[in-house]
Design an enzyme around this catalytic site. Structure first.
Site, mmCIF file in Angstrom:
data_model
loop_
_atom_site.group_PDB
_atom_site.id
_atom_site.type_symbol
_atom_site.label_atom_id
_atom_site.label_comp_id
_atom_site.label_asym_id
_atom_site.label_seq_id
_atom_site.Cartn_x
_atom_site.Cartn_y
_atom_site.Cartn_z
ATOM 1 N N ASP A 282 0.856 -1.180 0.000
ATOM 2 C CA ASP A 282 0.000 0.000 0.000
ATOM 3 C C ASP A 282 0.901 1.242 0.000
ATOM 4 O OD1 ASP A 282 -2.349 1.658 0.448
ATOM 5 O OD2 ASP A 282 -1.688 1.785 2.532
ATOM 6 N N PHE A 283 0.348 2.396 -0.343
ATOM 7 C CA PHE A 283 1.168 3.612 -0.385
ATOM 8 C C PHE A 283 0.910 4.512 0.840
ATOM 9 C CE2 PHE A 283 2.279 7.924 -1.755
ATOM 10 C CZ PHE A 283 3.579 7.712 -2.179
ATOM 11 N N ASP A 284 -0.256 5.184 0.886
ATOM 12 C CA ASP A 284 -0.534 6.122 1.977
ATOM 13 C C ASP A 284 -0.630 5.404 3.321
ATOM 14 O OD1 ASP A 284 -1.443 8.967 0.701
ATOM 15 O OD2 ASP A 284 -1.982 7.307 -0.614
ATOM 16 N N ASP A 465 -1.997 -0.612 5.907
ATOM 17 C CA ASP A 465 -2.328 -0.074 7.228
ATOM 18 C C ASP A 465 -3.811 0.121 7.455
ATOM 19 O OD1 ASP A 465 -2.684 3.415 7.096
ATOM 20 O OD2 ASP A 465 -2.389 2.171 5.326
#
Length: 519
Positions: A282-284, A465
């Site tokens: 995932d990124f953010d 997250d």
């Protein structure tokens, strides 16, 4: 949407609230209370220290819903600066006491039940039947003295092993919710420990009672309202429908139960078993810290350098809710696969984008939703409507607390009016997505197939997250490794992850060890 599991191996009983969870009677209660309170306040002499404004939906949720009728009267009127005597059960309906106003409300509610009838929610009926097939005991727990009457009218008179309601509470002298006494009594009658029992509630008071009672899983149901209040009251999981609840053994556990991946390296090594890792991230909130302004999120120099090194030694992909173009511009790494819009768009290293055709049919509805939501939340300070090609995100991180529910409810209502869309909730964001069977888990599988990374000698590793990452964590649960990046904003929710890390730095260290590149 990720399924919420009630596990026969862990859960021995499920305790249901009645109104709004099992039956459609919450609206009848709210209407009856409004009639009683609005009339009482209108007839009360003017007093500058008192608020005689009309009874609202927010008043019902915060002061009345889930509580005994007497406590509801007292709590609401005190919030308006009015103190009434409690009275007793012999007070006539309409008498100026808490018992008197409560009795008047009960008369109006009973009349509404007889006139309009009662319907059980089909998803609730199916869940109760599934629980019985799984050998899990059930109870209905309600502050209402009309519980038996409502169950009978809904065809549920014999559907539960135990009923603990307002009549039982009066007989035993039990306090109402948010005190856990009613729930604990129901668990006792079922012979089930609270630590092995589930509570299903739609009221803040009921959620708070279940949390105070130490129940194993506190499940909130937000059929129409915003879920944030139930989360804040202590719900482990909030679902829009009980159709999202599955009775089956699961691999989920609380975040607090997930071992740290660096401290328990043996757990990680056992999952990988010498296979070459495929790192899907995932990124953010995972590779880059969350920012108040999503446009300002960026990779740190150290993270970018570490990821570039990892990409030289094993396959790396980034799966994000951002647009594909946005993801690629922020990642800017050679040899990395990128999936945007929760996987509706995909591009390999230097390759042309590949779009999911099924998602393209929802583009007109997304256009309409963008126009509608932009207008409806334009006056809410801090609200941000962020259009991506295959999704529409409504961020409320910077919205004042008293306006958060309005933003969430508005987004939900717009999504419900457009048949091509569905609603998903993330960290301080509501997203409208194409209403097809697609999520980050399916996107992960599609990426592996498109990239030719399905060889048995490879092991998928996913790190994320947020709630929206749970589909991908579930996808890799059986054959790969799931890593959750901990955040205090998510409390102690359930997750499919095998191990956890405390932030981006520890995550990069874990991934580097997996790739044989210790830092």
């Amino acid at each position: 949407m990720v399924a919420t599991f009630i596990d026969p191996n862990r859960h021995r009983a499920v305790l249901f609230d009645l109104d709004g969870v099992l039956t459609d009677t919450a609206r009848l209660h709210a209407t009856a209370w409004k009639r009683v309170f609005d009339r009482y306040l209108a007839e009360r002499p003017s007093n500058p220290a008192e608020d005689h404004g009309p009874f609202t939906d927010a008043d019902y949720r915060h002061h009345v819903d889930g509580k005994s009728r007497v406590d509801g009267v007292l709590d609401f009127l005190r919030a308006r600066g009015i103190w009434l005597p409690r009275g007793d059960a012999t007070d006539a309906p309409g008498a100026e006491t808490a018992h008197g106003l409560g009795a008047l409300k009960d008369e109006q509610f009973a009349a509404a039940v007889d006139e309009e009838g009662v319907e059980a929610f089909p998803d609730a009926v199916r869940l109760v039947e599934s629980l019985h097939r799984g050998g899990i005991a059930t109870a209905v727990v309600s502050a209402s003295r009309n519980c038996a009457r409502v169950l009978a009218r809904a065809g549920l008179a014999d559907a539960f092993d135990v009923r603990v309601d307002g009549v039982v509470a009066a007989e035993l002298g039990l306090p109402g919710k948010p005190d856990p006494a009613l729930l604990l009594e129901a668990a006792r009658r079922l012979g089930a420990e609270p630590s092995r029992s589930v509570v299903v509630e739609d009221a803040e008071a009921g959620i708070a009672a279940a949390r105070a009672g130490g129940f194993a899983l506190v499940l909130g149901v937000a059929r129409t309202g915003a879920p944030s209040a139930l989360v804040e009251a202590g719900a482990d999981v909030v679902v829009p429908s009980l159709a999202e609840v599955v009775v089956a053994a699961s691999g989920q556990r609380r975040l607090s139960e997930v071992p740290d991946g660096l401290e328990h390296w043996d757990t990680v090594a056992a999952r990988v078993r010498g296979r070459r890792p495929v790192l899907l991230l995932d990124f953010d909130g995972t590779l880059a810290p969350i920012q108040e302004d999503p446009a300002k999120v960026s990779l740190s120099v150290s993270t970018r350098t570490a990821l570039q090194d990892l990409a030289r030694h094993c396959p790396v992909g980034v799966i994000s809710g951002r647009d594909l173009r946005d993801v690629r511009s922020k990642v800017r790494l050679e040899g990395v696969w990128c999936a945007g819009s929760h996987g509706f768009e995909l591009a390999g290293p230097g390759g042309e984008p590949i779009a999911q055709r099924a998602g393209e049919a929802a583009l007109p509805d997304l256009d309409a939703a963008e126009q509608c939501l932009s207008a409806q939340v334009a006056g809410v300070a801090g609200a941000l409507v962020d259009r991506k090609r295959f999704s529409l995100a409504v961020h409320y991180r910077n919205v004042r607390p008293e306006e958060v529910d309005h933003v969430i409810t508005t987004a939900q209502q717009v999504g419900a009016q457009l048949p091509g869309l569905r609603v998903a909730h993330g960290r301080k964001v509501v997203e409208l997505l194409p209403d097809i069977d697609w999520n980050k888990g399916r996107a992960l599988r599609w990426l592996l197939e498109q990239a030719g990374l399905t060889d048995p000698g490879l092991v998928p590793v996913y790190a994320g997250d947020d709630y929206t990452d749970e589909d991908a964590l579930q996808e890799v649960h059986d054959e790969g490794l799931g890593v959750v990046v901990l955040s205090p904003e998510h409390g102690d929710r359930l997750t499919w992850a095998h191990v956890s890390v405390a932030g981006t730095g520890p995550l990069i260290e874990l991934l580097s060890r997996l790739a044989g590149r210790p830092r």
